[in-house]
Design a protein around this motif. Structure first.
Motif, PDB file in Angstrom:
ATOM      1  N   LEU A  25     -11.434  20.188  -0.920  1.00 22.11           N
ATOM      2  CA  LEU A  25     -11.004  19.814  -2.281  1.00 22.11           C
ATOM      3  C   LEU A  25     -11.830  20.526  -3.257  1.00 22.11           C
ATOM      4  O   LEU A  25     -11.181  21.061  -4.165  1.00 22.11           O
ATOM      5  CB  LEU A  25     -11.279  18.261  -2.599  1.00 22.11           C
ATOM      6  CG  LEU A  25     -10.393  17.266  -1.798  1.00 22.11           C
ATOM      7  CD1 LEU A  25     -10.941  15.865  -1.979  1.00 22.11           C
ATOM      8  CD2 LEU A  25      -8.960  17.608  -2.015  1.00 22.11           C
ATOM      9  N   LEU A  26     -13.169  20.796  -3.062  1.00 23.02           N
ATOM     10  CA  LEU A  26     -13.738  21.834  -4.082  1.00 23.02           C
ATOM     11  C   LEU A  26     -13.091  23.107  -3.939  1.00 23.02           C
ATOM     12  O   LEU A  26     -12.929  23.720  -4.999  1.00 23.02           O
ATOM     13  CB  LEU A  26     -15.471  21.902  -3.485  1.00 23.02           C
ATOM     14  CG  LEU A  26     -16.115  22.714  -4.302  1.00 23.02           C
ATOM     15  CD1 LEU A  26     -16.390  22.491  -5.715  1.00 23.02           C
ATOM     16  CD2 LEU A  26     -17.350  22.952  -3.499  1.00 23.02           C
ATOM     17  N   ARG A  28     -10.123  24.137  -3.306  1.00 22.42           N
ATOM     18  CA  ARG A  28      -8.792  23.937  -3.889  1.00 22.42           C
ATOM     19  C   ARG A  28      -9.083  23.819  -5.217  1.00 22.42           C
ATOM     20  O   ARG A  28      -8.088  24.588  -6.175  1.00 22.42           O
ATOM     21  CB  ARG A  28      -8.058  22.742  -3.080  1.00 22.42           C
ATOM     22  CG  ARG A  28      -7.775  23.078  -1.700  1.00 22.42           C
ATOM     23  CD  ARG A  28      -6.817  21.981  -0.855  1.00 22.42           C
ATOM     24  NE  ARG A  28      -6.512  20.696  -1.677  1.00 22.42           N
ATOM     25  CZ  ARG A  28      -6.193  19.759  -0.990  1.00 22.42           C
ATOM     26  NH1 ARG A  28      -6.518  19.575   0.283  1.00 22.42           N
ATOM     27  NH2 ARG A  28      -5.831  18.552  -1.479  1.00 22.42           N
ATOM     28  N   ARG A  29      -9.998  23.103  -5.768  1.00 23.01           N
ATOM     29  CA  ARG A  29      -9.910  22.982  -7.244  1.00 23.01           C
ATOM     30  C   ARG A  29     -10.447  24.353  -7.824  1.00 23.01           C
ATOM     31  O   ARG A  29      -9.788  24.707  -8.908  1.00 23.01           O
ATOM     32  CB  ARG A  29     -10.945  22.219  -7.594  1.00 23.01           C
ATOM     33  CG  ARG A  29     -10.578  20.459  -7.528  1.00 23.01           C
ATOM     34  CD  ARG A  29     -11.292  19.506  -8.138  1.00 23.01           C
ATOM     35  NE  ARG A  29     -11.362  18.439  -7.558  1.00 23.01           N
ATOM     36  CZ  ARG A  29     -12.178  17.913  -6.503  1.00 23.01           C
ATOM     37  NH1 ARG A  29     -13.467  18.390  -6.410  1.00 23.01           N
ATOM     38  NH2 ARG A  29     -12.088  16.956  -5.924  1.00 23.01           N
ATOM     39  N   HIS A  32      -7.340  26.899  -7.555  1.00 22.04           N
ATOM     40  CA  HIS A  32      -6.233  26.410  -8.618  1.00 22.04           C
ATOM     41  C   HIS A  32      -6.839  26.886 -10.051  1.00 22.04           C
ATOM     42  O   HIS A  32      -5.990  27.345 -10.924  1.00 22.04           O
ATOM     43  CB  HIS A  32      -6.075  24.851  -8.694  1.00 22.04           C
ATOM     44  CG  HIS A  32      -4.948  24.407  -9.381  1.00 22.04           C
ATOM     45  ND1 HIS A  32      -5.048  23.959 -10.660  1.00 22.04           N
ATOM     46  CD2 HIS A  32      -3.861  24.281  -9.045  1.00 22.04           C
ATOM     47  CE1 HIS A  32      -3.783  23.700 -11.198  1.00 22.04           C
ATOM     48  NE2 HIS A  32      -2.984  23.986 -10.044  1.00 22.04           N
ATOM     49  N   LYS A  33      -8.092  26.707 -10.335  1.00 25.40           N
ATOM     50  CA  LYS A  33      -8.576  27.134 -11.709  1.00 25.40           C
ATOM     51  C   LYS A  33      -8.440  28.449 -11.890  1.00 25.40           C
ATOM     52  O   LYS A  33      -8.327  28.914 -13.104  1.00 25.40           O
ATOM     53  CB  LYS A  33      -9.749  26.482 -11.887  1.00 25.40           C
ATOM     54  CG  LYS A  33     -10.288  25.139 -12.139  1.00 25.40           C
ATOM     55  CD  LYS A  33     -11.664  24.731 -12.457  1.00 25.40           C
ATOM     56  CE  LYS A  33     -11.931  23.250 -12.644  1.00 25.40           C
ATOM     57  NZ  LYS A  33     -13.358  22.948 -12.835  1.00 25.40           N
ATOM     58  N   LYS A 126     -20.391  28.223  -7.890  1.00 29.49           N
ATOM     59  CA  LYS A 126     -18.876  28.308  -7.882  1.00 29.49           C
ATOM     60  C   LYS A 126     -18.255  29.687  -8.419  1.00 29.49           C
ATOM     61  O   LYS A 126     -17.245  30.064  -7.809  1.00 29.49           O
ATOM     62  CB  LYS A 126     -18.398  27.204  -8.736  1.00 29.49           C
ATOM     63  CG  LYS A 126     -18.868  25.769  -8.052  1.00 29.49           C
ATOM     64  CD  LYS A 126     -18.349  24.626  -8.970  1.00 29.49           C
ATOM     65  CE  LYS A 126     -18.714  23.310  -8.141  1.00 29.49           C
ATOM     66  NZ  LYS A 126     -18.530  22.226  -9.251  1.00 29.49           N
TER      67      LYS A 126
END
Length: 154
Positions: A25-26, A28-29, A32-33, A126
Motif C-alpha cells: 500500500l505504501l 502504491r500510494r 500514485h502521487k 520516500k
C-alpha cells in the motif's frame, strides 16, 4: 521455543495478508502521487504481480523479506520447525524465480521491491524510493531489485 501458544500463533499466522500489505500500500500510494497509473494483481499476468504498469510493460512485486528469503537483517529462519520453514521458504523462493523467468520470456520487465527498503530502521526515504522506481521504469532494464541499499538493475 515459541513465545506463543498454538492458538495464538495460529491466529497471528492467519492475520498475515497475501495482498494489500502495508509495504504494498505504501508503494502504491507513492506511485500514485507521482502520477503513475497501474493495475493491482492482474490475473492475466503470470504470477499476479502486486503492481502492473502497462505503459512501461513492467510488473512490480513487493516481497516480504521473511516470506521470500531476502538476505538482509530482517530475514531470520524460525528456531522451531526449521525443516518445515526451510522447505516452505525455499519453495517460495524457487517459485519466484520461475515466475520472473516466465515474465522475462514474455518480454515483461520485472522489479522486486523488498520490504526492508520500505519499512524498518534502514528503510529508504520516500522521495528516494520514488526516484529509484521511476529511474528503473524509464531505464528499459529487464529486471531489478530495490533493497535497503538501493536499486540494482539487470
Amino acid at each position: 521455543m515459541d513465545v506463543h501458544d498454538k492458538q495464538t500463533r495460529s491466529k497471528n499466522m492467519r492475520a498475515i495478508r497475501s495482498k494489500n500489505t502495508k509495504p504494498e500500500l505504501l508503494l502504491r500510494r507513492l506511485l500514485h502521487k507521482e502520477g503513475l497509473r497501474y493495475r493491482v494483481c492482474p490475473k492475466a499476468i503470470p504470477g499476479k504481480p502486486d503492481i502492473w504498469l502497462r505503459k512501461y510493460n513492467a510488473a512490480i512485486f513487493v516481497h516480504g523479506c521473511f516470506w521470500h528469503m531476502h538476505g538482509c537483517a530482517v530475514f531470520k529462519l524460525p528456531q522451531t520447525r526449521q525443516e518445515f520453514w526451510k522447505s516452505k521458504l525455499e519453495s517460495n523462493f524457487a517459485r519466484d524465480k520461475v515466475v520472473q523467468s516466465q515474465l522475462r520470456r514474455l518480454g515483461i520487465r520485472v522489479l522486486v521491491v523488498w520490504e526492508c527498503s520500505l519499512k524498518g530502521k534502514n528503510r529508504l526515504a520516500k522521495p528516494m524510493i520514488n526516484l529509484l522506481v521511476k529511474t528503473w521504469l524509464v531505464s528499459g532494464s529487464s529486471s531489478g531489485e530495490l533493497t535497503e541499499q538501493g536499486l540494482y538493475a539487470n
